[in-house]
Write a protein that holds these residues in place. Structure first.
Motif, PDB file in Angstrom:
ATOM      1  N   UNK A 421     104.638  52.512  12.139  1.00  0.00           N
ATOM      2  CA  UNK A 421     104.034  53.787  12.522  1.00  0.00           C
ATOM      3  C   UNK A 421     104.330  54.853  11.470  1.00  0.00           C
ATOM      4  N   UNK A 422     103.401  55.825  11.391  1.00  0.00           N
ATOM      5  CA  UNK A 422     103.585  57.012  10.548  1.00  0.00           C
ATOM      6  C   UNK A 422     103.336  58.239  11.418  1.00  0.00           C
ATOM      7  N   UNK A 423     104.298  59.178  11.409  1.00  0.00           N
ATOM      8  CA  UNK A 423     104.169  60.434  12.172  1.00  0.00           C
ATOM      9  C   UNK A 423     104.268  61.599  11.199  1.00  0.00           C
ATOM     10  N   UNK A 424     103.346  62.552  11.311  1.00  0.00           N
ATOM     11  CA  UNK A 424     103.368  63.732  10.441  1.00  0.00           C
ATOM     12  C   UNK A 424     104.167  64.843  11.104  1.00  0.00           C
ATOM     13  N   UNK A 425     105.124  65.415  10.360  1.00  0.00           N
ATOM     14  CA  UNK A 425     105.915  66.532  10.868  1.00  0.00           C
ATOM     15  C   UNK A 425     107.041  66.119  11.792  1.00  0.00           C
ATOM     16  N   UNK A 426     107.182  64.828  12.073  1.00  0.00           N
ATOM     17  CA  UNK A 426     108.242  64.368  12.958  1.00  0.00           C
ATOM     18  C   UNK A 426     107.697  63.453  14.041  1.00  0.00           C
ATOM     19  N   UNK A 427     108.580  62.715  14.677  1.00  0.00           N
ATOM     20  CA  UNK A 427     108.162  61.728  15.675  1.00  0.00           C
ATOM     21  C   UNK A 427     107.422  62.412  16.829  1.00  0.00           C
ATOM     22  N   UNK A 428     106.345  61.771  17.267  1.00  0.00           N
ATOM     23  CA  UNK A 428     105.540  62.314  18.347  1.00  0.00           C
ATOM     24  C   UNK A 428     104.145  62.692  17.905  1.00  0.00           C
ATOM     25  N   UNK A 429     103.874  62.538  16.598  1.00  0.00           N
ATOM     26  CA  UNK A 429     102.555  62.887  16.059  1.00  0.00           C
ATOM     27  C   UNK A 429     102.007  61.716  15.253  1.00  0.00           C
ATOM     28  N   UNK A 430     101.686  60.592  15.926  1.00  0.00           N
ATOM     29  CA  UNK A 430     101.280  59.398  15.199  1.00  0.00           C
ATOM     30  C   UNK A 430      99.893  59.538  14.557  1.00  0.00           C
ATOM     31  N   UNK A 431      99.763  58.948  13.382  1.00  0.00           N
ATOM     32  CA  UNK A 431      98.472  58.902  12.682  1.00  0.00           C
ATOM     33  C   UNK A 431      98.252  57.463  12.235  1.00  0.00           C
ATOM     34  N   UNK A 432      97.038  57.182  11.759  1.00  0.00           N
ATOM     35  CA  UNK A 432      96.723  55.829  11.297  1.00  0.00           C
ATOM     36  C   UNK A 432      97.507  55.534  10.032  1.00  0.00           C
ATOM     37  N   UNK A 433      98.442  54.603  10.061  1.00  0.00           N
ATOM     38  CA  UNK A 433      99.277  54.314   8.888  1.00  0.00           C
ATOM     39  C   UNK A 433      98.452  53.883   7.668  1.00  0.00           C
ATOM     40  N   UNK A 434      97.314  53.213   7.909  1.00  0.00           N
ATOM     41  CA  UNK A 434      96.541  52.659   6.791  1.00  0.00           C
ATOM     42  C   UNK A 434      96.026  53.757   5.847  1.00  0.00           C
ATOM     43  N   UNK A 435      95.901  54.992   6.351  1.00  0.00           N
ATOM     44  CA  UNK A 435      95.433  56.081   5.511  1.00  0.00           C
ATOM     45  C   UNK A 435      96.526  56.569   4.561  1.00  0.00           C
ATOM     46  N   UNK A 436      97.770  56.127   4.783  1.00  0.00           N
ATOM     47  CA  UNK A 436      98.903  56.623   3.987  1.00  0.00           C
ATOM     48  C   UNK A 436      99.589  55.513   3.213  1.00  0.00           C
ATOM     49  N   UNK A 437      99.046  54.270   3.354  1.00  0.00           N
ATOM     50  CA  UNK A 437      99.634  53.146   2.612  1.00  0.00           C
ATOM     51  C   UNK A 437      98.882  52.896   1.315  1.00  0.00           C
ATOM     52  N   UNK A 438      99.590  52.525   0.304  1.00  0.00           N
ATOM     53  CA  UNK A 438      98.963  52.226  -1.005  1.00  0.00           C
ATOM     54  C   UNK A 438      98.302  50.857  -0.936  1.00  0.00           C
TER      55      UNK A 438
END
Length: 438
Positions: A421-438
């Motif tokens: 999982x990837x959360x922006x600004x801290x846990x509790x704000x999940x986003x699609x991890x694939x948009x942030x993986x190389x």
């Protein structure tokens, strides 16, 4: 003029370096302010979670009281059902006994009917005998009447030729008179017997038939009582079903509340750990700012906000981020990460530089590692779950690509895989991890 040109270029370079340094210091100060703001937001979220936890605990207590009340009702209904079932069994036993009694009486009536038929034959024979005796008596009476009644016996006696003949004739007359008397007495007895038997059998039949009617009425009453008890049992069964349904709802609600409470406690722990990790990030940023003040020409690295993380483990994607049917809970819910199909024991790498905020068993995640990252002025939290082992601890700084654990199948998992999982600004704000993986 040519002599002044180098000095002008040097001055321009100095001013340019000064401006770059000022811009970097300004940007870094701005980043520190954002970190402090995020820390404040985390502290506020913790307070909100405390309040939510208190409300949940209150709801749990109210739910438990309702469960106790419903359980008391269920226990009472259980007792009523037990008593009703015992009464039904008792009534059924009485009905069975009554049925047996009715069968016995029916058999008795059949026996009496057969006895009556036998008596009819016997009476018929007696009546025939009576008719014959009556005919015999009539013949004898007619003969006596024709011959002068009792004088005929005297003539018989007086016509004796000797004393011996008189004695013989006297004996013969006595026999005849006794026979007539016996015939009359037997005839009378037969008539009385026939009448008595008729009366007795008819009385028995009437009594048995009356008894049968009485028992059949009793059976009808018992069957009505049984029907009432069965109806009562139906009502109690319905009430029990309603109570059990309510209890199931309360238990499900209780489990949900307990799950919420557990999630709140875990989230509180995660946020507390993140707050500590972000404090460390702030301290690191302050050290970097001091270093920038000392090294005017050093510049902070900048990167692309997309593709900032490396793949923590190589494997095909088995489940994307988004709404999906939960394979264990069997409901549609948000799948807040991406699943990678990798075998147990596959090396898990840190997706980027950061600070481990938590490395422990976390509810359905099983063994999970939470890392706080601060990249280009933005904070992130990554989660790697269902691990078979972990080789880092909270507060530890990690570098991108560093092996931090091994993948597995712990927690709520249907097979070996990595949940990331990837959360922006801290846990509790999940986003699609694939948009942030190389």
């Amino acid at each position: 003029m040519k002599k002044l040109l180098p000095f002008l270029l040097i001055a321009a370079l100095v001013l340019s370096a000064s401006n770059i340094h000022g811009d970097l210091v300004s940007a870094e100060s701005k980043n520190l302010d954002e970190l402090k703001k995020e820390k404040s937001e985390i502290e506020k979220k913790q307070k909100d979670l405390e309040s939510e936890k208190s409300d949940t605990e209150k709801k749990l207590e109210e739910n438990k009281e309702k469960q106790n009340s419903v359980q008391s009702d269920i226990n009472s209904l259980d007792q009523q059902l037990a008593d009703t079932q015992a009464s039904i069994q008792s009534k059924q036993s009485e009905i069975d006994d009554t049925n047996k009694e009715i069968d016995d009486l029916g058999n008795k009536i059949e026996e009496l009917k057969e006895e009556i038929e036998e008596l009819k034959e016997e009476i018929k024979e007696l009546e025939e005998k009576i008719e014959k005796r009556e005919a015999l008596l009539k013949d004898r009476l007619r003969a006596i009447q024709k011959n002068g009644g009792t004088m005929r016996y005297i003539e018989v006696l007086l016509g004796s030729s000797s004393f011996a003949d008189f004695i013989s004739r006297t004996a013969a007359v006595n026999v005849m008179m006794d026979q007539d008397k016996a015939i009359m007495e037997s005839l009378n007895e037969d008539r009385i017997t026939v009448e008595n038997k008729k009366t007795q059998v008819e009385d028995n039949k009437t009594e048995v038939e009356a008894k049968k009617v009485e028992v059949e009425d009793k059976k009808l009453a018992l069957e009505n009582q049984k029907e009432e008890l069965v109806a009562l049992q139906g009502q109690l069964d319905q009430q029990m079903a309603e109570k059990e349904s309510l209890m199931a709802q309360l238990e499900e609600e209780h489990e949900h509340l307990e799950e919420i409470e557990l999630t709140l406690e875990e989230e509180q722990e995660i946020l507390r750990a993140e707050a500590s990790a972000k404090q460390k990030a702030i301290a690191m940023a302050e050290r970097e700012l001091e270093q920038l003040n000392k090294n005017d020409n050093e510049q902070a690295s900048s990167g692309n906000p997309n593709g900032i993380f490396i793949h923590p483990a190589n494997g095909r994607i088995s489940s994307q981020f988004g709404m999906r049917y939960h394979p264990i809970k069997h409901v549609n819910k948000l799948h807040s990460g991406t699943d990678f199909a990798v075998g147990t024991g596959t090396a898990l790498k840190a997706p980027a530089d950061g600070v481990v905020s938590r490395a422990a068993w976390v509810g359905g995640f099983g063994n999970a590692i939470f890392i706080s990252h601060y990249i280009d002025g933005q904070s992130y939290t990554t989660v790697s779950a269902h691990l078979s082992s972990m080789s880092v601890s909270p507060g530890q700084e990690v570098k991108q690509g560093q092996v931090i654990g091994r993948t597995g199948n712990t927690g709520n998992s249907t097979g070996p895989h990595l949940h990331f999982e990837v959360h922006i600004g801290g846990y509790g704000n999940p986003v699609d991890p694939m948009k942030y993986l190389r």
